[in-house]
Design a protein around this motif. Structure first.
Motif, PDB file in Angstrom:
ATOM      1  N   ALA A   9       6.319  26.081 -39.692  1.00 18.82           N
ATOM      2  CA  ALA A   9       6.043  25.784 -38.439  1.00 18.82           C
ATOM      3  C   ALA A   9       6.202  27.045 -37.387  1.00 18.82           C
ATOM      4  O   ALA A   9       5.895  26.632 -36.066  1.00 18.82           O
ATOM      5  CB  ALA A   9       6.843  24.620 -37.904  1.00 18.82           C
ATOM      6  N   ASP A  10       6.413  28.177 -37.955  1.00 21.01           N
ATOM      7  CA  ASP A  10       6.508  29.398 -36.840  1.00 21.01           C
ATOM      8  C   ASP A  10       7.616  29.193 -35.613  1.00 21.01           C
ATOM      9  O   ASP A  10       7.476  29.618 -34.685  1.00 21.01           O
ATOM     10  CB  ASP A  10       5.161  29.834 -36.247  1.00 21.01           C
ATOM     11  N   SER A  11       8.473  28.426 -36.305  1.00 25.03           N
ATOM     12  CA  SER A  11       9.756  28.009 -35.291  1.00 25.03           C
ATOM     13  C   SER A  11      10.997  28.662 -35.606  1.00 25.03           C
ATOM     14  O   SER A  11      11.621  28.570 -36.544  1.00 25.03           O
ATOM     15  CB  SER A  11       9.845  26.420 -35.473  1.00 25.03           C
ATOM     16  N   ARG A  12      11.579  29.259 -34.297  1.00 26.47           N
ATOM     17  CA  ARG A  12      12.928  29.891 -34.473  1.00 26.47           C
ATOM     18  C   ARG A  12      13.913  28.853 -34.940  1.00 26.47           C
ATOM     19  O   ARG A  12      14.697  29.247 -35.482  1.00 26.47           O
ATOM     20  CB  ARG A  12      13.206  30.941 -33.423  1.00 26.47           C
ATOM     21  N   ALA A  13      13.723  27.713 -34.050  1.00 28.77           N
ATOM     22  CA  ALA A  13      14.678  26.666 -34.361  1.00 28.77           C
ATOM     23  C   ALA A  13      14.464  25.759 -35.642  1.00 28.77           C
ATOM     24  O   ALA A  13      13.208  25.587 -35.816  1.00 28.77           O
ATOM     25  CB  ALA A  13      14.719  25.902 -33.169  1.00 28.77           C
ATOM     26  N   PHE A  66      15.305  34.279 -39.496  1.00 28.49           N
ATOM     27  CA  PHE A  66      14.137  34.314 -39.032  1.00 28.49           C
ATOM     28  C   PHE A  66      13.748  35.763 -38.532  1.00 28.49           C
ATOM     29  O   PHE A  66      12.539  36.256 -38.769  1.00 28.49           O
ATOM     30  CB  PHE A  66      14.175  33.309 -37.476  1.00 28.49           C
ATOM     31  N   ASP A  67      14.779  36.356 -37.731  1.00 31.96           N
ATOM     32  CA  ASP A  67      14.567  37.918 -37.377  1.00 31.96           C
ATOM     33  C   ASP A  67      14.243  38.639 -38.785  1.00 31.96           C
ATOM     34  O   ASP A  67      13.450  39.736 -38.742  1.00 31.96           O
ATOM     35  CB  ASP A  67      15.735  38.430 -36.630  1.00 31.96           C
ATOM     36  N   ALA A  68      14.958  38.571 -39.745  1.00 32.82           N
ATOM     37  CA  ALA A  68      15.061  39.427 -40.826  1.00 32.82           C
ATOM     38  C   ALA A  68      13.536  39.329 -41.446  1.00 32.82           C
ATOM     39  O   ALA A  68      12.804  40.351 -41.818  1.00 32.82           O
ATOM     40  CB  ALA A  68      16.049  38.712 -41.815  1.00 32.82           C
ATOM     41  N   MET A  69      13.003  38.157 -41.646  1.00 32.44           N
ATOM     42  CA  MET A  69      11.610  37.895 -42.008  1.00 32.44           C
ATOM     43  C   MET A  69      10.572  38.289 -41.132  1.00 32.44           C
ATOM     44  O   MET A  69       9.379  38.707 -41.733  1.00 32.44           O
ATOM     45  CB  MET A  69      11.214  36.371 -42.741  1.00 32.44           C
ATOM     46  N   PRO A  90      14.941  22.733 -45.115  1.00 35.90           N
ATOM     47  CA  PRO A  90      14.835  22.860 -43.515  1.00 35.90           C
ATOM     48  C   PRO A  90      14.456  24.124 -43.004  1.00 35.90           C
ATOM     49  O   PRO A  90      13.467  24.333 -41.931  1.00 35.90           O
ATOM     50  CB  PRO A  90      16.296  22.580 -43.212  1.00 35.90           C
ATOM     51  N   MET A  91      14.707  25.458 -43.785  1.00 32.48           N
ATOM     52  CA  MET A  91      14.521  26.681 -43.393  1.00 32.48           C
ATOM     53  C   MET A  91      12.884  26.938 -43.761  1.00 32.48           C
ATOM     54  O   MET A  91      12.086  27.321 -42.798  1.00 32.48           O
ATOM     55  CB  MET A  91      15.120  27.734 -43.953  1.00 32.48           C
TER      56      MET A  91
END
Length: 427
Positions: free
Chosen positions: A287-291, A326-329, A280-281
């Protein structure tokens, strides 16, 4: 057995707003904020003073949010690989190992880096009048059960019934540890839901998962081990992820190391991996999706059943939250990688053959992706690479010790009611 060392000096900070506030005890969320955000510990000690190995994980106590040390811990161990590095043509491959490998100085009796979480979280928990509640796919439960049993800390574990074979120990556990389960076919998400119900009852306190600074900073000791052993922050960080909390923790530790000033100013690229077909992640990242992308519950359970590394099966990871993966990467750089079951088995076999110790299938997923990246020439052969082996030596440990298994006191359906849980715990 336990040593009260005085609370580490730190304040909490909301990642979303930068607002700082005091830790009044067991704070998991930003004070007075509506937007979901992780909180981060900002330590008074800006330079890390590493204690000797006799302290176990508490050798890194300067950057752990604790008020006491507990008996029996062992810190992650970092060494420079020779044989696997040569096989892959890498000149600076370092293995950070957490598990059972006495010859290397690794004495984690549950054979998992989840001990780094448990000793830190329980070191933060000064009030044991309430029962700690922990949800787990297996390894976390084993670690918390061991630490809590040894140190007489009341604990309720919520683990999927299908994962009970992970709850092995080298001695019977103290009665302060109890286990309840969602029924066969359930996954880690169902265990989390069950733990949330328990935490609503009087006398129980949720451990908090990724929200708990002690969990993340405990896991961050893997990065501290690597940087202090190598003498610099690595260029790449390889790890398989279920929730991604370990990678978030590595990123946060990396930021502290930059502020320390002695380990360079670089950020290790986060090369994190999942076990196909449950990705999932990885799917959201590509998809460059935060969600996270929409996922049907039944489809998710089937995909979890199909993977061999069951501990990598979190359906609600801290990916999108402020300060999450997401923010970390986005900040550190890196990529999401994927390995099949077959690739994980082959990587585990190769690692044991070359490095001389068995490893769990979760870190084998990370090894498999390192192999793929190296052979495809997608990483610099001379880069400083940290490979986080998050569990190993279990086959050896089981050969050398008599084992005891923890049995559940209650098993529930997928959607139990609060009353059903309350009645079961009262028995």
């Amino acid at each position: 057995m336990n040593e009260v060392i005085g609370k580490t000096s730190y304040v909490l900070q909301s990642v979303a707003t930068g607002h700082t506030f005091e830790d009044s005890g067991w704070m998991l969320d930003p004070l007075g904020e509506e937007k979901p955000s992780l909180v981060r510990a900002i330590y008074e000690e800006k330079q890390l003073n590493v204690k000797d190995d006799a302290w176990g994980i508490y050798k890194f106590a300067d950057w752990l949010p604790i008020g006491r040390t507990l008996a029996g811990s062992s810190a992650p161990v970092t060494y420079k690989s020779e044989r696997l590095a040569k096989e892959l043509g890498l000149s600076n491959l370092y293995v950070t190992f957490t598990g059972w490998w006495p010859e290397r100085g690794a004495h984690n009796r549950t054979c998992s880096f989840k001990e780094t979480e448990a000793y830190s979280v329980c070191g933060r928990l000064m009030d044991t009048s309430q029962t700690l509640v922990v949800a787990s796919a297996g390894n976390t439960a084993r670690a918390f059960a061991k630490v809590c049993s040894d140190n007489r800390i009341p604990l309720i574990l919520c683990v999927p019934e299908d994962n009970l074979d992970a709850l092995w120990f080298d001695a019977p556990l103290d009665s302060c540890v109890r286990l309840i389960c969602p029924k066969a076919g359930a996954d880690y998400f169902d265990a989390i839901n069950l733990s949330n119900l328990v935490s609503q009852l009087d006398g129980y306190i949720t451990e908090g998962g990724a929200k708990n600074i002690a969990r993340r900073d405990g896991m961050g000791t893997t990065m501290l081990s690597a940087a202090t052993a190598i003498g610099r922050i690595p260029d790449y960080y390889f790890q398989a992820v279920g929730s991604g909390t370990g990678a978030i923790a590595a990123w946060e530790a990396n930021l502290r190391l930059i502020a320390d000033g002695r380990f360079g100013a670089g950020k290790a690229q986060l090369m994190v991996s999942q076990n196909a077909p449950f990705t999932p992640m990885a799917d959201a990242w590509r998809a460059d999706s935060r969600a996270l992308l929409p996922m049907d519950d039944d489809d998710a359970r089937h995909k979890v059943e199909a993977i061999v590394a069951k501990v990598l099966s979190n359906r609600k990871p801290p990916y999108a939250v402020a300060g999450g993966l997401f923010d970390a990467m986005k900040d550190a750089g890196g990529d999401f990688l994927v390995a099949t079951n077959e690739e994980a088995f082959a990587a585990a076999e190769l690692f044991e053959q070359l490095e001389g110790i068995d490893i769990h299938l979760a870190p084998a997923v990370a090894v498999a992706t390192l192999i793929s990246e190296a052979k495809a020439g997608r990483i610099d052969k001379d880069a400083t690479i940290m490979l986080n082996i998050t569990g190993g030596g279990e086959k050896r440990y089981k050969r050398e010790h008599q084992l005891f298994y923890l049995k559940p006191s209650a098993v529930f359906g997928y959607n139990p009611t609060l009353d059903e849980v309350k009645q079961a715990l009262a028995r």
